[in-house]
Design a protein around this motif. Structure first.
Motif, PDB file in Angstrom:
ATOM      1  N   ARG A  54       0.836  -1.204   0.000  1.00 47.21           N
ATOM      2  CA  ARG A  54       0.000   0.000   0.000  1.00 47.21           C
ATOM      3  C   ARG A  54       0.870   1.254   0.000  1.00 47.21           C
ATOM      4  NH1 ARG A  54      -4.776   2.295   2.653  1.00 47.21           N
ATOM      5  NH2 ARG A  54      -4.985   4.237   1.493  1.00 47.21           N
ATOM      6  N   SER A  55       1.918   1.237   0.814  1.00 46.41           N
ATOM      7  CA  SER A  55       2.825   2.380   0.857  1.00 46.41           C
ATOM      8  C   SER A  55       3.453   2.635  -0.505  1.00 46.41           C
ATOM      9  CB  SER A  55       3.931   2.132   1.890  1.00 46.41           C
ATOM     10  OG  SER A  55       3.412   2.216   3.193  1.00 46.41           O
ATOM     11  N   LEU A  56       3.912   1.579  -1.137  1.00 38.61           N
ATOM     12  CA  LEU A  56       4.546   1.752  -2.442  1.00 38.61           C
ATOM     13  C   LEU A  56       3.559   2.296  -3.462  1.00 38.61           C
ATOM     14  CD1 LEU A  56       6.778  -1.453  -2.575  1.00 38.61           C
ATOM     15  CD2 LEU A  56       7.531   0.928  -2.516  1.00 38.61           C
ATOM     16  N   ALA A  57       2.354   1.753  -3.448  1.00 40.69           N
ATOM     17  CA  ALA A  57       1.336   2.240  -4.385  1.00 40.69           C
ATOM     18  C   ALA A  57       1.087   3.720  -4.169  1.00 40.69           C
ATOM     19  CB  ALA A  57       0.047   1.443  -4.208  1.00 40.69           C
ATOM     20  N   LEU A  58       1.096   4.117  -2.916  1.00 37.94           N
ATOM     21  CA  LEU A  58       0.879   5.524  -2.592  1.00 37.94           C
ATOM     22  C   LEU A  58       2.043   6.376  -3.100  1.00 37.94           C
ATOM     23  CD1 LEU A  58      -1.722   6.030  -1.278  1.00 37.94           C
ATOM     24  CD2 LEU A  58      -0.665   5.769   0.948  1.00 37.94           C
ATOM     25  N   LEU A  59       3.252   5.913  -2.820  1.00 38.00           N
ATOM     26  CA  LEU A  59       4.427   6.674  -3.212  1.00 38.00           C
ATOM     27  C   LEU A  59       4.491   6.878  -4.722  1.00 38.00           C
ATOM     28  CD1 LEU A  59       7.115   5.102  -0.864  1.00 38.00           C
ATOM     29  CD2 LEU A  59       6.514   7.520  -0.982  1.00 38.00           C
ATOM     30  N   ARG A 114       1.969   6.727  -6.678  1.00 40.86           N
ATOM     31  CA  ARG A 114       0.679   7.252  -7.115  1.00 40.86           C
ATOM     32  C   ARG A 114      -0.002   6.320  -8.125  1.00 40.86           C
ATOM     33  NH1 ARG A 114       2.465  10.399  -3.699  1.00 40.86           N
ATOM     34  NH2 ARG A 114       1.965  12.618  -3.563  1.00 40.86           N
ATOM     35  N   THR A 115       0.083   5.036  -7.838  1.00 41.56           N
ATOM     36  CA  THR A 115      -0.671   4.090  -8.652  1.00 41.56           C
ATOM     37  C   THR A 115      -2.157   4.311  -8.418  1.00 41.56           C
ATOM     38  OG1 THR A 115       1.137   2.531  -8.323  1.00 41.56           O
ATOM     39  CG2 THR A 115      -0.927   1.638  -9.171  1.00 41.56           C
ATOM     40  N   GLN A 116      -2.949   4.043  -9.407  1.00 42.70           N
ATOM     41  CA  GLN A 116      -4.418   4.160  -9.298  1.00 42.70           C
ATOM     42  C   GLN A 116      -4.846   5.400  -8.537  1.00 42.70           C
ATOM     43  OE1 GLN A 116      -6.017   2.400  -5.844  1.00 42.70           O
ATOM     44  NE2 GLN A 116      -4.793   0.557  -6.054  1.00 42.70           N
ATOM     45  N   GLU A 117      -4.398   6.550  -9.041  1.00 39.83           N
ATOM     46  CA  GLU A 117      -4.665   7.775  -8.309  1.00 39.83           C
ATOM     47  C   GLU A 117      -6.102   8.281  -8.353  1.00 39.83           C
ATOM     48  OE1 GLU A 117      -4.450   9.684  -6.022  1.00 39.83           O
ATOM     49  OE2 GLU A 117      -3.105  11.349  -6.429  1.00 39.83           O
ATOM     50  N   ILE A 120      13.151   8.252   9.567  1.00 41.32           N
ATOM     51  CA  ILE A 120      13.946   7.100   9.143  1.00 41.32           C
ATOM     52  C   ILE A 120      13.551   6.768   7.710  1.00 41.32           C
ATOM     53  CG2 ILE A 120      14.370   4.648   9.507  1.00 41.32           C
ATOM     54  CD1 ILE A 120      13.879   5.039  12.416  1.00 41.32           C
ATOM     55  N   THR A 121      14.555   6.660   6.830  1.00 45.25           N
ATOM     56  CA  THR A 121      14.207   6.484   5.426  1.00 45.25           C
ATOM     57  C   THR A 121      14.522   5.088   4.901  1.00 45.25           C
ATOM     58  OG1 THR A 121      16.316   7.519   4.916  1.00 45.25           O
ATOM     59  CG2 THR A 121      14.375   8.913   4.808  1.00 45.25           C
ATOM     60  N   THR A 122      14.820   4.177   5.811  1.00 43.18           N
ATOM     61  CA  THR A 122      15.084   2.820   5.359  1.00 43.18           C
ATOM     62  C   THR A 122      13.864   2.265   4.625  1.00 43.18           C
ATOM     63  OG1 THR A 122      16.363   2.560   7.370  1.00 43.18           O
ATOM     64  CG2 THR A 122      15.914   0.581   6.095  1.00 43.18           C
ATOM     65  N   ARG A 123      14.110   1.615   3.498  1.00 44.68           N
ATOM     66  CA  ARG A 123      13.035   0.988   2.720  1.00 44.68           C
ATOM     67  C   ARG A 123      12.017   2.004   2.222  1.00 44.68           C
ATOM     68  NH1 ARG A 123      11.662  -4.293   6.390  1.00 44.68           N
ATOM     69  NH2 ARG A 123      13.779  -5.096   6.510  1.00 44.68           N
ATOM     70  N   LEU A 124      12.445   3.225   2.115  1.00 41.96           N
ATOM     71  CA  LEU A 124      11.540   4.224   1.558  1.00 41.96           C
ATOM     72  C   LEU A 124      11.902   4.392   0.092  1.00 41.96           C
ATOM     73  CD1 LEU A 124       9.423   6.306   1.642  1.00 41.96           C
ATOM     74  CD2 LEU A 124      10.924   7.843   2.851  1.00 41.96           C
ATOM     75  N   LEU A 125      11.230   3.656  -0.761  1.00 34.71           N
ATOM     76  CA  LEU A 125      11.640   3.592  -2.161  1.00 34.71           C
ATOM     77  C   LEU A 125      10.695   4.381  -3.052  1.00 34.71           C
ATOM     78  CD1 LEU A 125      12.618  -0.147  -2.046  1.00 34.71           C
ATOM     79  CD2 LEU A 125      14.163   1.783  -2.263  1.00 34.71           C
ATOM     80  N   GLY A 126      10.560   5.645  -2.778  1.00 36.07           N
ATOM     81  CA  GLY A 126       9.722   6.492  -3.611  1.00 36.07           C
ATOM     82  C   GLY A 126      10.483   6.957  -4.843  1.00 36.07           C
ATOM     83  N   PRO A 127       9.777   7.458  -5.821  1.00 38.24           N
ATOM     84  CA  PRO A 127      10.406   7.877  -7.075  1.00 38.24           C
ATOM     85  C   PRO A 127      11.455   8.964  -6.883  1.00 38.24           C
ATOM     86  CG  PRO A 127       8.107   8.588  -6.967  1.00 38.24           C
ATOM     87  CD  PRO A 127       8.319   7.636  -5.838  1.00 38.24           C
TER      88      PRO A 127
END
Lengths: 278, 278
Positions: free
Chosen positions: A13-18, A20-23, A127-134
Motif C-alpha cells: 500500500r505504501s509503495l502504491a501511494l508513493l 501514485r498508482t491508481q490515483e 527514518i528512510t530505510t526501505r523508503l523507495l519512492g520515485p
DNA sequence: TGGTGGGTCCGTAGGGCGTACGGGTCAGTG
DNA sequence: CACTGACCCGTACGCCCTACGGACCCACCA
C-alpha cells in the motif's frame, strides 16, 4: 507516537501511494476536496513551520477545513503520511547541473542537501530505510552519477555517497538543533552563555578539563567574531572530500598499474547498510 | 511531546541536577524510596529496551512502584530527565586508554562511541546542545586530547572531533534505524527484498535510473555474502581519518616551514555550532 | 426515472500521553 | 504534643492517534 519511525501497515500500500498508482479514479462532481497531494502539501507546511512535533492529523485536517478522519480515506496513517512527505520533499532537489569535476559535483550535492534540510528540518527526524519512492531513487541515482567512472567499485560508490550524505545530515542536525534550542529558550548562544557562565564557572573545575576549557573558550571567541556561519560546514566538507580523494587516487593508481582490471568490486570492502536507501 | 528536544524550564535547575548539587538533604527514615539516580536508571532501562517512544513518566513510575507524580519531586519534567539520562550514559565511556598515534586514538574513540550508541539507541534521538553535564564535558576533553599537539588550531580541533563524532552518529543512526524497521516489520532486509522485489520491478523503470540500479544490485549482492557488518563502518571511518590526515600533514608542513609560528588559530577557518557541545 | 452501491466524509469513543494542582502522610523538631 | 516541611500521589485537563460505524451524495444501471 513513535518519535520518528514511520510506516506501520502494508508496504505494498505504501509503495502504491508513493508511486501514485491508481490515483484519481473517478473524482466526484464538485471540487476534488481532498487528495493525497493536498494532504501531503498541507502537512509539509505545518511541519516546515512548526516542526514534526506540531504535526498532528487534527492539525492537517483543520488546515484543509475537513474532519480529522477524512484523511484516513487517502492515507493509511500518520507514518505513511510522513513517508510521503519525505519523498515529496526530495522532489525539490534540482539535479540539473552535472558540470565540473567529481569534487565540485559532490560539493554541489552536499550544499543542495543541506539547503533542503534547512528548508525542511523535520526530515532529519525521519527514518528512510526501505523508503523507495520515485524522488528518493532519482536522488540516489543522481548522487551516484556524480562519482561514476572514477574507478570505484559499486560498493565503494554507495559508501561514498552515504559518507557525504551522512556528513551533511549530522552537521545540519547539529546546526538546526542549536537553532531550535535557541528559539525555544528565547536566548541565543551569546545571551545564554553570558547568563550562565558564572554558574558554570562555579560548577566546572577548569583544571580538571584542561583541553576542553582551552578549546571551548577559543571556539567561543571565534563565534564572537563576524564570520560566515557556513564556513564550518564547508571546512568539514573539504576534509570529507579529501578522504574521498585519497580513495579515488588509490583506485586510479591501481588502474594505471593494471589497465586490464575492471572498475568493479574490490573484495576487501563491504556493502552499505540498506540497499538503495540514502 | 516534542520528539527529541529536551529541557523546558530553568537551565540553572538543570545544571544543579546534572552536577548533583544539594543532593540527598535529609532522607526519610525507611528506604530512600526515590532519588534522581534511581529514576534515571529506571528510565534508561526502559529506553534501552523499548526505545525513547516507550518512555513515559507513567512507565518509569510503574517500574519504580511509585505514583507518577512522585517523580516530579526529583525531576522538573520529562525533558530534564532525558538530559540526565544522556549525561549519565556518557559515564559508561571508558576513557582510560590513551596509547597509540592520533589515528589509532580517534579510531578507538569512534568505536567506543558507536558501541555506546548501540547500547543506548535512544541517544541518537536527543539534542545535546547546551547540555553541560560532567560526563559530557569529560568526554569532550578526552576526545580533544586525542588530537592535541598535532599543530591544529583550537577551532580545527573542535571541528575534527565534531567531524568524527558526526560520522559515527550518522552511520550508527542508519544501522539502528534499519534494525528497528526490520524488527517492527518482522522481516529482515533479505525477506523484505524478496517479497517486494516483483512489485518494485513493475514500478521502477531500471533504464531511468541506470546507475542506481547497477549500484543497488551490487550492494544487494554484497549483502548476501558473508562479511563482517562492521566493515562498512570501518571503511568509511578510514576515509574520514584520511581527510583528517591531510589536514594534519598540511599543518605539520606549515610548522616545519615556519617553526616560530604558534599552533593556534588560522583565521580563515571558523568555529563550530555550539561551544563545547559534542 | 428510480433506485442503489460505493466512494467520501466525519462524530464518537477508547486508550495513550505530560503535567498542574491540591490534598494527604509522616519524621524530625521545638 | 503540636507543628512543619519534605515527600508522595489521585484527579483532572488537554492533547495525541485511530477503530468503528453511520451519514451523505454522486454515478451508474435497470
Amino acid at each position: 507516537m513513535p518519535p520518528q519511525h514511520n510506516k506501520s501497515g502494508d508496504p505494498a500500500r505504501s509503495l502504491a501511494l508513493l508511486w501514485r498508482t491508481q490515483e484519481p479514479a473517478s473524482r466526484r462532481r464538485g471540487k476534488p476536496e481532498l487528495s493525497v497531494d493536498r494532504i501531503v502539501v498541507a502537512a509539509t507546511e505545518i511541519a516546515d513551520a512548526e516542526g514534526l512535533a506540531a504535526l498532528s492529523m487534527r492539525r492537517v485536517a483543520e488546515a484543509l477545513g475537513v474532519g480529522t478522519m477524512s484523511l484516513y480515506t487517502y492515507v493509511p496513517g500518520k507514518g505513511e503520511l510522513i513517508d510521503l512527505m519525505v519523498d515529496a520533499a526530495y522532489a525539490d532537489l534540482d539535479s540539473g547541473d552535472r558540470s565540473g569535476g567529481w569534487r565540485e559535483r559532490l560539493r554541489r550535492i552536499a550544499n543542495a542537501n543541506r539547503d533542503l534540510y534547512i528548508r525542511h528540518p523535520w526530515m532529519l527526524q525521519t527514518i528512510t530505510t526501505r523508503l523507495l519512492g520515485p524522488n528518493l531513487i532519482a536522488k540516489y541515482d543522481h548522487e551516484l552519477s556524480a562519482i561514476d567512472g572514477l574507478g570505484l567499485s559499486e560498493v565503494e560508490m554507495d559508501s561514498t555517497v552515504n559518507l557525504v550524505n551522512g556528513y551533511v545530515e549530522s552537521t545540519t542536525r547539529q546546526t538546526l538543533g542549536a537553532e531550535q534550542v535557541a528559539r525555544e529558550s528565547g536566548m541565543d548562544d551569546e545571551q545564554w552563555w553570558r547568563t550562565y557562565n558564572p554558574l558554570l564557572a562555579a560548577l566546572i573545575d577548569d583544571s580538571q578539563y584542561p583541553v576542553a576549557s582551552r578549546v571551548g573558550s577559543a571556539v567561543g571567541a571565534a563565534h564572537q567574531a563576524v564570520y560566515d556561519p557556513d564556513h564550518e560546514f564547508s571546512f568539514g566538507l573539504e576534509r570529507v572530500l579529501d578522504g574521498v580523494q585519497v580513495l579515488v587516487d588509490t583506485r586510479s593508481a591501481e588502474r594505471s598499474a593494471d589497465p586490464a582490471a575492471p572498475a568493479a568490486g574490490s573484495p576487501e570492502t563491504s556493502g552499505s547498510t540498506a540497499r538503495p536507501a540514502t
